[in-house]
Design a protein around this motif. Structure first.
Motif, PDB file in Angstrom:
ATOM      1  N   MET A   1       0.860  -1.209   0.000  1.00 39.81           N
ATOM      2  CA  MET A   1       0.000   0.000   0.000  1.00 39.81           C
ATOM      3  C   MET A   1       0.886   1.245   0.000  1.00 39.81           C
ATOM      4  O   MET A   1       1.869   1.318   0.717  1.00 39.81           O
ATOM      5  CB  MET A   1      -0.896  -0.047   1.236  1.00 39.81           C
ATOM      6  N   SER A   2       0.509   2.196  -0.809  1.00 34.95           N
ATOM      7  CA  SER A   2       1.335   3.398  -0.907  1.00 34.95           C
ATOM      8  C   SER A   2       1.244   4.212   0.379  1.00 34.95           C
ATOM      9  O   SER A   2       0.219   4.243   1.049  1.00 34.95           O
ATOM     10  CB  SER A   2       0.846   4.263  -2.074  1.00 34.95           C
ATOM     11  N   ARG A   3       2.360   4.810   0.724  1.00 34.47           N
ATOM     12  CA  ARG A   3       2.383   5.622   1.924  1.00 34.47           C
ATOM     13  C   ARG A   3       3.153   6.895   1.603  1.00 34.47           C
ATOM     14  O   ARG A   3       4.335   7.032   1.948  1.00 34.47           O
ATOM     15  CB  ARG A   3       3.064   4.843   3.047  1.00 34.47           C
ATOM     16  N   PRO A   4       2.501   7.834   0.910  1.00 33.89           N
ATOM     17  CA  PRO A   4       3.219   9.028   0.489  1.00 33.89           C
ATOM     18  C   PRO A   4       3.616   9.887   1.688  1.00 33.89           C
ATOM     19  O   PRO A   4       2.961   9.855   2.727  1.00 33.89           O
ATOM     20  CB  PRO A   4       2.206   9.763  -0.395  1.00 33.89           C
ATOM     21  N   ARG A 189      -5.707  22.297  12.003  1.00 31.10           N
ATOM     22  CA  ARG A 189      -5.676  20.859  11.752  1.00 31.10           C
ATOM     23  C   ARG A 189      -4.237  20.382  11.523  1.00 31.10           C
ATOM     24  O   ARG A 189      -3.830  19.326  11.997  1.00 31.10           O
ATOM     25  CB  ARG A 189      -6.545  20.541  10.537  1.00 31.10           C
ATOM     26  N   LEU A 192      -2.225  20.212  14.622  1.00 26.51           N
ATOM     27  CA  LEU A 192      -2.536  19.046  15.450  1.00 26.51           C
ATOM     28  C   LEU A 192      -1.942  17.759  14.872  1.00 26.51           C
ATOM     29  O   LEU A 192      -2.025  16.706  15.489  1.00 26.51           O
ATOM     30  CB  LEU A 192      -4.054  18.895  15.580  1.00 26.51           C
ATOM     31  N   ALA A 193      -1.400  17.845  13.669  1.00 23.90           N
ATOM     32  CA  ALA A 193      -0.786  16.657  13.063  1.00 23.90           C
ATOM     33  C   ALA A 193       0.711  16.661  13.391  1.00 23.90           C
ATOM     34  O   ALA A 193       1.310  17.721  13.538  1.00 23.90           O
ATOM     35  CB  ALA A 193      -1.003  16.672  11.555  1.00 23.90           C
ATOM     36  N   PRO A 194       1.298  15.470  13.491  1.00 25.48           N
ATOM     37  CA  PRO A 194       2.706  15.400  13.899  1.00 25.48           C
ATOM     38  C   PRO A 194       3.670  15.736  12.767  1.00 25.48           C
ATOM     39  O   PRO A 194       4.463  14.910  12.333  1.00 25.48           O
ATOM     40  CB  PRO A 194       2.859  13.946  14.344  1.00 25.48           C
ATOM     41  N   ILE A 195       3.575  16.958  12.260  1.00 24.14           N
ATOM     42  CA  ILE A 195       4.486  17.373  11.185  1.00 24.14           C
ATOM     43  C   ILE A 195       5.059  18.736  11.531  1.00 24.14           C
ATOM     44  O   ILE A 195       4.508  19.464  12.352  1.00 24.14           O
ATOM     45  CB  ILE A 195       3.760  17.475   9.830  1.00 24.14           C
TER      46      ILE A 195
ATOM     47  N   PRO B  79      -0.155  12.066  17.516  1.00 21.24           N
ATOM     48  CA  PRO B  79      -0.784  10.940  16.813  1.00 21.24           C
ATOM     49  C   PRO B  79      -1.789  10.186  17.669  1.00 21.24           C
ATOM     50  O   PRO B  79      -2.600   9.425  17.143  1.00 21.24           O
ATOM     51  CB  PRO B  79       0.407  10.024  16.465  1.00 21.24           C
ATOM     52  N   ILE B  81      -4.048  11.580  19.675  1.00 19.05           N
ATOM     53  CA  ILE B  81      -5.318  12.283  19.853  1.00 19.05           C
ATOM     54  C   ILE B  81      -5.903  12.664  18.498  1.00 19.05           C
ATOM     55  O   ILE B  81      -5.185  12.903  17.531  1.00 19.05           O
ATOM     56  CB  ILE B  81      -5.172  13.548  20.731  1.00 19.05           C
ATOM     57  N   PHE B 103      -4.690  13.629   5.017  1.00 17.51           N
ATOM     58  CA  PHE B 103      -4.459  13.610   6.467  1.00 17.51           C
ATOM     59  C   PHE B 103      -3.758  12.315   6.888  1.00 17.51           C
ATOM     60  O   PHE B 103      -2.878  12.335   7.757  1.00 17.51           O
ATOM     61  CB  PHE B 103      -5.769  13.785   7.228  1.00 17.51           C
ATOM     62  N   TYR B 107       0.073  11.645   8.998  1.00 21.16           N
ATOM     63  CA  TYR B 107       0.315  10.804  10.170  1.00 21.16           C
ATOM     64  C   TYR B 107       1.106   9.560   9.811  1.00 21.16           C
ATOM     65  O   TYR B 107       1.304   8.679  10.653  1.00 21.16           O
ATOM     66  CB  TYR B 107      -1.018  10.388  10.801  1.00 21.16           C
ATOM     67  N   GLY B 108       1.506   9.451   8.539  1.00 17.81           N
ATOM     68  CA  GLY B 108       2.237   8.266   8.111  1.00 17.81           C
ATOM     69  C   GLY B 108       1.393   7.005   8.150  1.00 17.81           C
ATOM     70  O   GLY B 108       1.894   5.907   8.378  1.00 17.81           O
ATOM     71  N   THR B 110      -1.382   4.391   6.206  1.00 12.75           N
ATOM     72  CA  THR B 110      -1.634   4.011   4.817  1.00 12.75           C
ATOM     73  C   THR B 110      -2.922   4.652   4.308  1.00 12.75           C
ATOM     74  O   THR B 110      -3.862   4.898   5.065  1.00 12.75           O
ATOM     75  CB  THR B 110      -1.789   2.487   4.649  1.00 12.75           C
ATOM     76  N   CYS B 146     -11.893  12.770   9.602  1.00 15.44           N
ATOM     77  CA  CYS B 146     -10.548  13.335   9.570  1.00 15.44           C
ATOM     78  C   CYS B 146      -9.870  13.215  10.934  1.00 15.44           C
ATOM     79  O   CYS B 146      -8.654  13.092  11.023  1.00 15.44           O
ATOM     80  CB  CYS B 146     -10.583  14.806   9.148  1.00 15.44           C
ATOM     81  N   ALA B 147     -10.672  13.266  12.005  1.00 16.81           N
ATOM     82  CA  ALA B 147     -10.113  13.158  13.353  1.00 16.81           C
ATOM     83  C   ALA B 147      -9.780  11.709  13.695  1.00 16.81           C
ATOM     84  O   ALA B 147      -9.048  11.456  14.654  1.00 16.81           O
ATOM     85  CB  ALA B 147     -11.100  13.724  14.367  1.00 16.81           C
ATOM     86  N   VAL B 149      -8.762   9.258  11.323  1.00  9.66           N
ATOM     87  CA  VAL B 149      -8.049   8.534  10.267  1.00  9.66           C
ATOM     88  C   VAL B 149      -6.787   7.854  10.792  1.00  9.66           C
ATOM     89  O   VAL B 149      -6.360   6.831  10.271  1.00  9.66           O
ATOM     90  CB  VAL B 149      -7.759   9.486   9.073  1.00  9.66           C
ATOM     91  N   HIS B 150      -6.186   8.399  11.841  1.00 10.97           N
ATOM     92  CA  HIS B 150      -4.925   7.840  12.344  1.00 10.97           C
ATOM     93  C   HIS B 150      -5.122   6.987  13.589  1.00 10.97           C
ATOM     94  O   HIS B 150      -4.165   6.753  14.323  1.00 10.97           O
ATOM     95  CB  HIS B 150      -3.945   8.977  12.611  1.00 10.97           C
TER      96      HIS B 150
END
Lengths: 350, 302
Positions: A1-4, A189, A192-195, B79, B81, B103, B107-108, B110, B146-147, B149-150
């Motif tokens: 599965m792709s994981r861009p 948003r 809140l993401a780990p980036i 990741p 929450i 999104f 979070y890495g 798939t 969206c909240a 997905v991870h």
């Protein structure tokens, strides 16, 4: 599965948003293209402004004159008809050759052209005389033009319109993205993401550069068509660093606009205030060289002026690498300073 | 504080100028609990939530979220929450699936997760629809997707059912229950007290930056010792007849119905059954709105 990666997926999201928005596409590509086409066609002949001469009869002098390529002939059967035209001001002068006799008549009312006509015909006559005597000329003149058609309209307008189009779409794109993302809580948003913020920023810069490159390929490609007749100089590739730095500098300006503006309307207004005066005063649509001195001085504070100059110098004027220093330095400086201020003013939320 | 507390909030405060948005709030939420923060607009629910999520720094007090501090931004914690934001926090012009795939990549996770959460929120048939073409309820569900997905452990939902029509609200309740069944801890705010009563294991009632009461909804309602209202069609019984029943406290008639208030509904209902007067009968017990009224002395106004 792709994981861009986060970078790739953010860039892909921005590109999709871009190409699916018809208004953005219009203002990025078609709107500046319209300017390019209109100005390109208007200015088609101005650069190659040849002197029109009335011609009566024929002979070696007339032939030699035609070979110079600087005059355009209008032939007349009789001397009287040609003289009337000159007297009426329709032609700056006429040349007639009858056997060994060459006659020049000119309208003194247009002194510059009168002088040009006399000088031109005199020069050609001398040259033909020397040839006829069969003697080697004692003095020789080596004259070559330094620019390749530098004055031709399309040569001038292409770098200008391209710089302006890239600047406008970078400023508007960056400012609107920032404002809408803040308003719609996309920024929140992302926070809140780990980036890292740098991932988000670099993805957006990459998209802006990509759009700018597409603009460049389309605009230059079109201008190169025979109908417009753009001729690239031998050092055109030196314009690439100027182009990229300019794009990034205007992206930074867009980020600053977006950091201040709270609504899309405010962002559009502010971006216009930044881009429009710059477009008019930086030589995008007409050469700044003809402007009064104080205006030229003022225009030097605009990054677009330096991007314009840089693009013009390398795309068509064929300048060497030493001419990179000023535009690249100025644009890099703008990027760093404006980017720094933008990062200070930036806020994730209203 | 129990060891399995997913969230521990200790005396947090946040002021904006003179306004004390959050004025000393403390509570804990156990793992797997469905916890509701209720109250009218401006009660401080959202600010409380944002402090716990790590979007705002409290002026004082502390928050422990999954054993860590959410402020300053903790990339290790993020990741775990999931935060549902306004139903507009989408990328321009992307389809529902593309939003989730984007999104997921942040979070890495798939891209296949996009399909799974779409199914969870019931949007599979809208996967290829662009965000701006979705209805209000669908956008709301997408924002929840969206909240999720991870696969976070704790999910924050801020007024997920606000501005939805009754049908869309009920559909969303099923989604929220499905999320809880997956073992997630859910913290959610709403100004629909009836909804909280149905969904939440435990609720905190907030007003003016403070928590007024905190318990399972049934406990709160029972604690009120409020009368039960037995409502009959007007004319089914005269007021005088009704007053004869044992345990009746008050009888009241309006244009359409006769209302008997009692704290002993059983004998009243038995008496009505004896007389064969149960047609069209309604029984209304106290609700969280009555609790709110009792706590604040004000009628609840969402």
């Amino acid at each position: 599965m792709s994981r861009p990666s986060a970078f790739k997926s953010l860039a892909a999201a921005a590109v999709k948003g871009y190409v699916r928005d018809k208004a953005t596409l219009f203002f990025t590509f078609f709107f500046p293209l319209m300017f390019l086409l209109v100005f390109g066609l208007i200015f088609q002949d101005t650069g190659t402004d040849k002197i029109k001469l009335g011609v009566v009869g024929d002979g070696p002098v007339i032939s030699a004159l035609e070979k110079t390529g600087t005059v355009e002939f209008e032939r007349f059967d009789s001397m009287d008809a040609a003289v009337t035209k000159v007297r009426d001001g329709d032609l700056p002068g006429l040349v007639a050759q009858n056997g060994d006799k060459v006659t020049v008549r000119y309208a003194q009312s247009d002194q510059t052209r009168a002088a040009m006509v006399q000088g031109l015909v005199g020069g050609v006559v001398d040259k033909v005389n020397v040839q006829v005597t069969g003697q080697a000329p004692r003095f020789s003149v080596d004259s070559t033009n330094v620019e390749d058609q530098s004055l031709k309209g399309i040569q001038y307008i292409t770098p200008g319109i391209l710089s302006w189009a890239v600047a406008a779409s970078a400023v508007f794109g960056a400012a609107l993205t920032l404002v809408t993302w803040r308003k719609k809580q996309v920024l929140r948003r992302l926070r809140l993401a780990p980036i890292n913020a740098s991932t988000v920023l670099s993805a957006r810069v990459a998209v802006t550069i990509g759009v700018a490159v597409v603009q460049a390929v389309i605009f230059v490609g079109l201008a190169l068509l025979p109908i417009f007749g753009l001729k690239l100089s031998g050092t055109w590739y030196l314009s690439i660093p100027v182009f990229l730095l300019g794009t990034v500098a205007f992206f930074a300006i867009g980020m600053l606009v977006g950091a201040f503006a709270k609504t899309e309307d405010a962002a559009v207004g502010a971006a216009n205030i930044v881009v429009l005066p710059m477009a008019f005063l930086s030589g995008t649509f007409f050469p700044i060289d003809n402007a009064p001195g104080w205006l030229k001085a003022v225009s030097n504070v605009f990054p677009l002026r330096h991007m314009n100059d840089g693009m013009l110098n390398f795309l068509v004027r064929g300048k060497g690498a030493e001419a990179l220093l000023l535009p690249c330095g100025v644009l890099l400086g703008f990027t760093v300073v404006v980017g720094f201020i933008a990062s200070r003013v930036f806020s994730w939320e209203d | 504080m129990s060891e399995t507390a997913a969230i521990a909030v200790d005396d947090i405060r946040k002021s904006y100028g003179d306004l004390k948005a959050v004025d000393g709030v403390s509570f804990t939420v156990a793992e797997g609990e469905f916890f509701g923060i209720l109250g009218p607009n401006g009660a401080g629910k959202t600010t409380t939530l944002e402090i716990i999520e790590g979007l705002r720094e409290p002026d004082s007090g502390s928050v422990t979220l999954l054993g860590r501090s959410p402020w300053p931004r903790d990339v290790e914690l993020l990741p775990r929450i999931g935060v549902q934001l306004q139903a507009s926090a989408f990328f321009d012009k992307l389809t529902a699936r593309e939003q989730l795939e984007t999104f997921a990549a942040l979070y890495g996770v798939t891209a296949a997760r996009a399909g799974e959460v779409l199914e969870l929120v019931g949007l599979t048939d809208k996967a290829e629809t662009r965000e701006d073409k979705l209805s209000g309820g669908q956008r709301q569900r997408l924002s929840i997707a969206c909240a999720l997905v991870h696969e976070p452990d704790v999910v924050f939902l801020d007024e997920p059912t606000a501005a939805l029509d009754p049908q869309a609200r009920r559909n969303l309740w099923d989604v929220l229950r499905a999320i809880q069944e997956r073992g997630k801890t859910i913290v959610y705010t709403t100004h629909y007290l009836d909804e909280a009563e149905i969904l939440c294991d435990r609720v905190a009632i907030m007003d003016r930056g403070r928590i007024l009461a905190m318990d399972p909804p049934a406990t709160l309602v029972r604690g009120l010792d409020a009368a039960t209202h037995v409502i009959l069609e007007k004319g089914a019984l005269t007021e005088a007849e009704a007053r004869e029943f044992a345990g009746v406290e008050e009888v009241h008639t309006d244009e359409v119905s006769l209302t008997i208030s009692t704290r002993q509904p059983a004998p009243v209902l038995a008496a009505l059954a004896e007389r064969g007067r149960l047609d069209g009968l309604q029984v209304r017990t106290a609700t969280l709105e009555d609790v709110f009224l009792d706590l604040t002395g004000r009628e609840y106004r969402a």
